[in-house]
Scaffold this motif. Structure first.
Motif, mmCIF file in Angstrom:
data_model
loop_
_atom_site.group_PDB
_atom_site.id
_atom_site.type_symbol
_atom_site.label_atom_id
_atom_site.label_comp_id
_atom_site.label_asym_id
_atom_site.label_seq_id
_atom_site.Cartn_x
_atom_site.Cartn_y
_atom_site.Cartn_z
ATOM 1 N N GLU A 122 0.859 -1.186 0.000
ATOM 2 C CA GLU A 122 0.000 0.000 0.000
ATOM 3 C C GLU A 122 0.899 1.241 0.000
ATOM 4 N N TYR A 124 0.887 5.872 -0.303
ATOM 5 C CA TYR A 124 0.156 7.128 -0.147
ATOM 6 C C TYR A 124 0.534 7.960 -1.368
ATOM 7 N N VAL A 192 7.615 5.620 2.148
ATOM 8 C CA VAL A 192 6.283 5.387 2.691
ATOM 9 C C VAL A 192 5.554 4.284 1.925
ATOM 10 N N TRP A 194 3.643 0.301 2.857
ATOM 11 C CA TRP A 194 3.235 -0.666 3.886
ATOM 12 C C TRP A 194 3.031 -2.005 3.207
ATOM 13 N N TRP A 205 0.453 -7.302 8.776
ATOM 14 C CA TRP A 205 1.236 -6.159 8.299
ATOM 15 C C TRP A 205 2.663 -6.326 8.771
ATOM 16 N N GLU A 207 6.228 -4.674 9.649
ATOM 17 C CA GLU A 207 6.773 -3.378 10.026
ATOM 18 C C GLU A 207 8.288 -3.473 10.037
ATOM 19 N N ARG B 7 -7.480 10.701 7.234
ATOM 20 C CA ARG B 7 -7.206 9.486 6.449
ATOM 21 C C ARG B 7 -6.390 8.499 7.267
ATOM 22 N N TYR B 8 -6.633 7.232 6.999
ATOM 23 C CA TYR B 8 -5.904 6.173 7.702
ATOM 24 C C TYR B 8 -5.286 5.233 6.674
ATOM 25 N N PHE B 9 -4.079 4.756 6.982
ATOM 26 C CA PHE B 9 -3.407 3.858 6.049
ATOM 27 C C PHE B 9 -3.081 2.510 6.691
ATOM 28 N N ALA B 10 -3.013 1.516 5.833
ATOM 29 C CA ALA B 10 -2.537 0.180 6.196
ATOM 30 C C ALA B 10 -3.250 -0.368 7.433
ATOM 31 N N ARG B 11 -2.461 -0.740 8.424
ATOM 32 C CA ARG B 11 -3.014 -1.379 9.620
ATOM 33 C C ARG B 11 -4.066 -0.482 10.288
ATOM 34 N N ARG B 13 -5.920 1.736 8.832
ATOM 35 C CA ARG B 13 -7.121 1.762 7.984
ATOM 36 C C ARG B 13 -8.012 0.563 8.294
ATOM 37 N N GLU B 14 -7.370 -0.594 8.421
ATOM 38 C CA GLU B 14 -8.157 -1.791 8.717
ATOM 39 C C GLU B 14 -8.768 -1.724 10.108
ATOM 40 N N ALA B 79 -3.473 12.744 7.950
ATOM 41 C CA ALA B 79 -3.394 11.297 7.766
ATOM 42 C C ALA B 79 -2.561 10.680 8.878
ATOM 43 N N LEU B 81 -0.160 7.607 9.710
ATOM 44 C CA LEU B 81 0.674 6.653 9.000
ATOM 45 C C LEU B 81 1.370 5.703 9.980
ATOM 46 N N PRO B 82 1.030 4.432 9.930
ATOM 47 C CA PRO B 82 1.746 3.489 10.793
ATOM 48 C C PRO B 82 3.185 3.333 10.301
#
Lengths: 250, 87
Positions: A122, A124, A192, A194, A205, A207, B7-11, B13-14, B79, B81-82
Motif C-alpha cells: 500500500e 500514499y 512510505v 506498507w 502487516w 513493520e 485518512r488512515y493507512f494500512a493497519r 485503515r483496517e 493522515a 501513518l503506521p
C-alpha cells in the motif's frame, strides 16, 4: 553535495512490473560512459516473514550464514533480498534469490511454518513518491552518481515477483555499490510503503525491524559538518559503521 | 461543510474500518489534541491509543509533520501513518 545538480534521479512508483534490462540500458544511456553500473532487484520471498525475527534469534548463526550468501548474490546482480519483507531469518534472503527461478530452494530454513501466497503493498500517492525521491536525492548528494533509477512497485504481488529496482551509475564501482546499498537501506525505513503478507494462516502487516533501522543508521554522516565530503568516487570510510549495514543486503 | 478530512493507512485503515472520515470543525479550526479527543470519543480508547502509538506519524495536506502538529483549518487533510516498510 554538489553532485545532485548534475544528475536528477529517476523515480517511479506504480503497479507495473519493470524490465531490468531496459532500465539498465536507459540508466547507462543517461550516465553517458559511466565506468560502473550496479543494479539491485528485490523480489517477493515465498517464505513467510511472520514473527520470524523472534524465532530467528535462536538460529541467528545459521541465518547469518544464509544471509551472507544471499547478500553476495544480490550484489552481484539481481539478488533479492528485498528484504522488504523479511525478517531476520535471513535464511529467506538466499531464498528470495532463488525465488525468481523455477524451483526455489528451501534448504536453509526448514522450520518455516507457512508459505507466502501474496504480498500487498500500500502507498500514499504523492507523498510516497516524494519520500522515494528524497532518498534518491540524498544518495545523489553523497556520491558522484551519473545516473540513479529507483522503481518501486505497489499493489498485489506474488512470490517471485519483482518489487524494487535500483540502478546506480558512477565513474567508480565503490560509489555505485554504496549508493545502491544506501538507497535500499534508506527505503526500508524512510520510504512510505506498507506491506501486508498473506499466507495460508492469514494476513499480517509487516513493520520495519530494528535491523532495518540499524542498517539505515549506519549510513549517517559521520560528521555533520562534513556533509558531502566524500571525495570523488570514494565515500568516507566513516560513512559505514563498523560491521556495516546489517547483514541482509550485502 | 466546515470540516477536516482524516485518512488512515494500512493497519490503521483496517483497524478503523474505513480509509477516511470527515470531522466537523466549529470556529474554522481545530487543534491536534482536540481532534484526537474527538476521535477517541467516536472510536474508543483502544483505537485512539493505536493512533498515538510510537512510530505512528502524521501527515498534513500530504506532507509528513515532524514534531508538534499544527492546528487544522477547515479543508485540511490529516493522515495517520503506521510505521513503514519499503524496499
Amino acid at each position: 553535495m554538489t553532485f545532485s545538480a548534475a544528475m536528477e534521479p529517476l523515480v517511479r512508483v506504480g503497479t507495473e512490473d519493470f524490465d531490468v534490462g531496459a532500465e539498465y540500458a536507459a540508466a547507462r544511456g543517461r550516465a553517458g560512459g559511466a565506468g560502473a553500473l550496479v543494479t539491485f532487484t528485490g523480489c517477493v520471498r515465498d517464505l513467510i516473514a511472520a514473527d520470524a525475527a523472534a524465532h530467528a534469534a535462536a538460529d541467528s548463526a545459521d541465518a547469518a550464514d544464509a544471509v551472507a550468501d544471499g547478500g553476495n548474490a544480490s550484489v552481484a546482480d539481481a539478488g533479492s533480498d528485498s528484504g522488504a519483507d523479511s525478517r531476520a531469518d535471513s535464511g529467506t534472503a538466499s531464498r528470495a534469490a532463488s525465488g525468481t527461478g523455477p524451483e526455489p530452494h528451501v534448504d536453509a530454513v526448514v522450520d518455516a511454518p507457512d508459505r507466502v501466497t501474496a504480498l500487498e503493498l500500500e502507498h500514499y500517492p504523492g507523498l510516497t513518491e516524494r519520500s522515494v525521491e528524497a532518498v534518491a536525492r540524498e544518495a545523489a548528494r553523497r556520491w558522484p552518481l551519473l545516473a540513479l533509477t529507483v522503481v518501486h512497485r505497489v499493489g498485489r504481488l506474488l512470490p517471485g515477483d519483482q518489487i524494487v529496482l535500483v540502478v546506480a551509475a558512477s565513474s567508480h564501482r565503490h560509489a555505485a555499490f554504496d549508493a545502491a546499498c544506501f538507497v535500499m537501506d534508506y527505503l526500508k525505513t524512510r520510504a512510505v510503503f506498507w506491506k501486508k503478507e498473506l499466507s495460508g494462516s492469514g494476513a499480517h502487516w509487516i513493520e520495519s525491524r530494528a535491523d532495518d533501522h540499524r542498517a539505515a543508521g549506519a549510513w549517517s554522516d559521520p560528521d555533520p559538518d562534513a556533509a558531502g565530503v566524500p571525495a570523488a568516487g570514494v565515500p568516507a570510510a566513516g560513512d559505514r559503521a563498523p560491521g556495516g549495514p546489517a547483514s541482509d543486503h550485502r | 461543510m466546515s470540516a477536516v478530512t482524516v485518512r488512515y493507512f494500512a493497519r490503521l485503515r483496517e483497524l478503523l474500518g474505513d480509509e477516511q472520515e470527515s470531522v466537523a470543525v466549529s470556529g474554522g479550526a481545530i487543534t491536534f489534541v482536540e481532534l484526537l479527543d474527538h476521535l477517541r470519543s467516536v472510536h474508543g480508547d483502544e483505537i485512539a491509543d493505536h493512533l498515538t502509538a510510537p512510530g505512528v506519524r502524521i501527515a498534513i495536506n500530504d506532507e509528513i509533520v515532524d514534531g508538534a502538529a499544527p492546528a487544522l483549518v477547515a479543508g485540511d487533510r490529516i493522515a495517520f501513518l503506521p510505521p513503514v516498510t519499503g524496499g
